[in-house]
Scaffold this active site. Structure first.
Site, mmCIF file in Angstrom:
data_model
loop_
_atom_site.group_PDB
_atom_site.id
_atom_site.type_symbol
_atom_site.label_atom_id
_atom_site.label_comp_id
_atom_site.label_asym_id
_atom_site.label_seq_id
_atom_site.Cartn_x
_atom_site.Cartn_y
_atom_site.Cartn_z
ATOM 1 C CG ASN A 1 -44.037 -23.398 74.653
ATOM 2 O OD1 ASN A 1 -44.184 -24.466 74.065
ATOM 3 N ND2 ASN A 1 -43.769 -22.270 74.019
ATOM 4 C CG HIS B 1 -48.298 -27.883 86.188
ATOM 5 N ND1 HIS B 1 -48.094 -28.931 87.057
ATOM 6 C CD2 HIS B 1 -49.369 -27.199 86.644
ATOM 7 C CE1 HIS B 1 -49.011 -28.860 88.002
ATOM 8 N NE2 HIS B 1 -49.800 -27.809 87.779
ATOM 9 C CG ASP C 1 -54.957 -13.630 78.155
ATOM 10 O OD1 ASP C 1 -53.774 -13.891 78.444
ATOM 11 O OD2 ASP C 1 -55.407 -12.468 78.180
ATOM 12 C CG PHE D 1 -48.855 -18.992 89.314
ATOM 13 C CD1 PHE D 1 -49.858 -19.937 89.453
ATOM 14 C CD2 PHE D 1 -48.992 -18.045 88.294
ATOM 15 C CE1 PHE D 1 -50.957 -19.954 88.608
ATOM 16 C CE2 PHE D 1 -50.088 -18.058 87.438
ATOM 17 C CZ PHE D 1 -51.071 -19.013 87.595
HETATM 18 P P1 IMP Z 1 -51.652 -16.386 81.921
HETATM 19 O O1 IMP Z 1 -52.962 -16.181 81.250
HETATM 20 O O2 IMP Z 1 -51.494 -17.800 82.458
HETATM 21 O O3 IMP Z 1 -50.504 -15.908 81.096
HETATM 22 O O4 IMP Z 1 -51.652 -15.459 83.238
HETATM 23 C C1 IMP Z 1 -51.504 -14.048 83.186
HETATM 24 C C2 IMP Z 1 -51.164 -13.523 84.558
HETATM 25 O O5 IMP Z 1 -52.347 -13.473 85.371
HETATM 26 C C3 IMP Z 1 -50.185 -14.374 85.342
HETATM 27 O O6 IMP Z 1 -48.862 -14.005 85.040
HETATM 28 C C4 IMP Z 1 -50.548 -14.023 86.772
HETATM 29 O O7 IMP Z 1 -49.948 -12.820 87.154
HETATM 30 C C5 IMP Z 1 -52.043 -13.808 86.707
HETATM 31 N N1 IMP Z 1 -52.765 -15.064 87.014
HETATM 32 C C6 IMP Z 1 -53.508 -15.827 86.160
HETATM 33 N N2 IMP Z 1 -54.017 -16.893 86.797
HETATM 34 C C7 IMP Z 1 -53.578 -16.818 88.075
HETATM 35 C C8 IMP Z 1 -53.752 -17.662 89.213
HETATM 36 O O8 IMP Z 1 -54.401 -18.728 89.193
HETATM 37 N N3 IMP Z 1 -53.133 -17.241 90.349
HETATM 38 C C9 IMP Z 1 -52.410 -16.111 90.428
HETATM 39 N N4 IMP Z 1 -52.191 -15.305 89.400
HETATM 40 C C10 IMP Z 1 -52.780 -15.644 88.222
#
Ligand code: IMP
Length: 201
Positions: free
Chosen positions: A9, A12, A69, A148
């Site tokens: 969702n 970006h 993920d 982030f």
């Molecule tokens: P998701 O897979 O996008 O849900 O990311 C899971 C978690 O991994 C995020 O909430 C961040 O804490 C960390 N994470 C994933 N990719 C990045 C990144 O490019 N920079 C910093 N933290 C990341």
């Protein structure tokens, strides 16, 4: 044009990947297909979690789809926070999670770490995986204000700056997500050219 659901969702992320697949595939978000459910993510590997999300969409909506993920793996912490990156401290607060990584590492001189991203694609009923990683190290303190998650404490190999001190464009050239997405896009593009859609003349 072939439709493909990106199980996210995050508008970006969706726009970024749409720009990469261009005219070949039209991406749709979860919202656009009417999926508002909290999709379970109970795996203990990135592969399992990505697969869980795309299989959920395929089973409930019968559409071609992919999901990703990702997370941070720190060698001296036995690969933590790993799949628990988003809520390592028990809360989703980024500052608290980052501080926990710094505290757990303490003065350890082995600061080696990597971000990993795994994509699960379900296309015509078959599942495919794509992976990207960015090697680097955990800094002693935070630096930078963009990005982030753990960006302020991750310095990619061969760079002086943390992800957080880089422009979005610079990070996107070397990030785990960009590398995994590049592989996905290459696969989809090849597939589309060897399997052309019928068209009228
Ligand atoms: P998701 O897979 O996008 O849900 O990311 C899971 C978690 O991994 C995020 O909430 C961040 O804490 C960390 N994470 C994933 N990719 C990045 C990144 O490019 N920079 C910093 N933290 C990341």
């Amino acid at each position: 044009m072939k439709h493909l659901v990106f199980a996210t969702n995050n508008q970006h992320k969706l726009e970024e990947v749409q720009a990469m697949v261009g005219q070949t595939f039209e991406l749709k978000s979860l919202k656009e297909i009417g999926c508002f459910a909290e999709i379970p993510e109970t795996g203990i590997t990135f592969e399992e979690n990505a697969s869980q999300k795309s299989r959920y969409i395929f089973e409930h909506f019968k559409v071609d789809c992919f999901s990703d993920d990702s997370g941070l793996e720190v060698d001296a912490l036995g690969g933590e926070p790993g799949v628990y990156s988003a809520h390592y401290s028990g809360s989703r607060d980024t500052e608290t999670n980052m501080q926990l990584v710094l505290d757990n590492l303490g003065a350890n001189t082995n600061r080696k770490a990597r971000f990993r991203c795994v994509i699960s694609l379900i296309l015509d009923g078959r599942e495919y995986f794509f992976e990207g990683s960015a090697e680097g190290e955990i800094t002693r303190e935070r630096s930078g204000s963009s990005g982030f998650g753990y960006d302020p404490i991750f310095r990619p190999e061969g760079y002086q700056n943390t992800f957080s001190e880089m422009s979005q464009e610079e990070k996107n050239k070397i990030s785990h997500r960009a590398k995994a997405m590049d592989k996905l896009v290459e696969f989809l593009t090849k597939r589309a050219s060897s399997n052309p859609q019928p068209h009228s003349v």
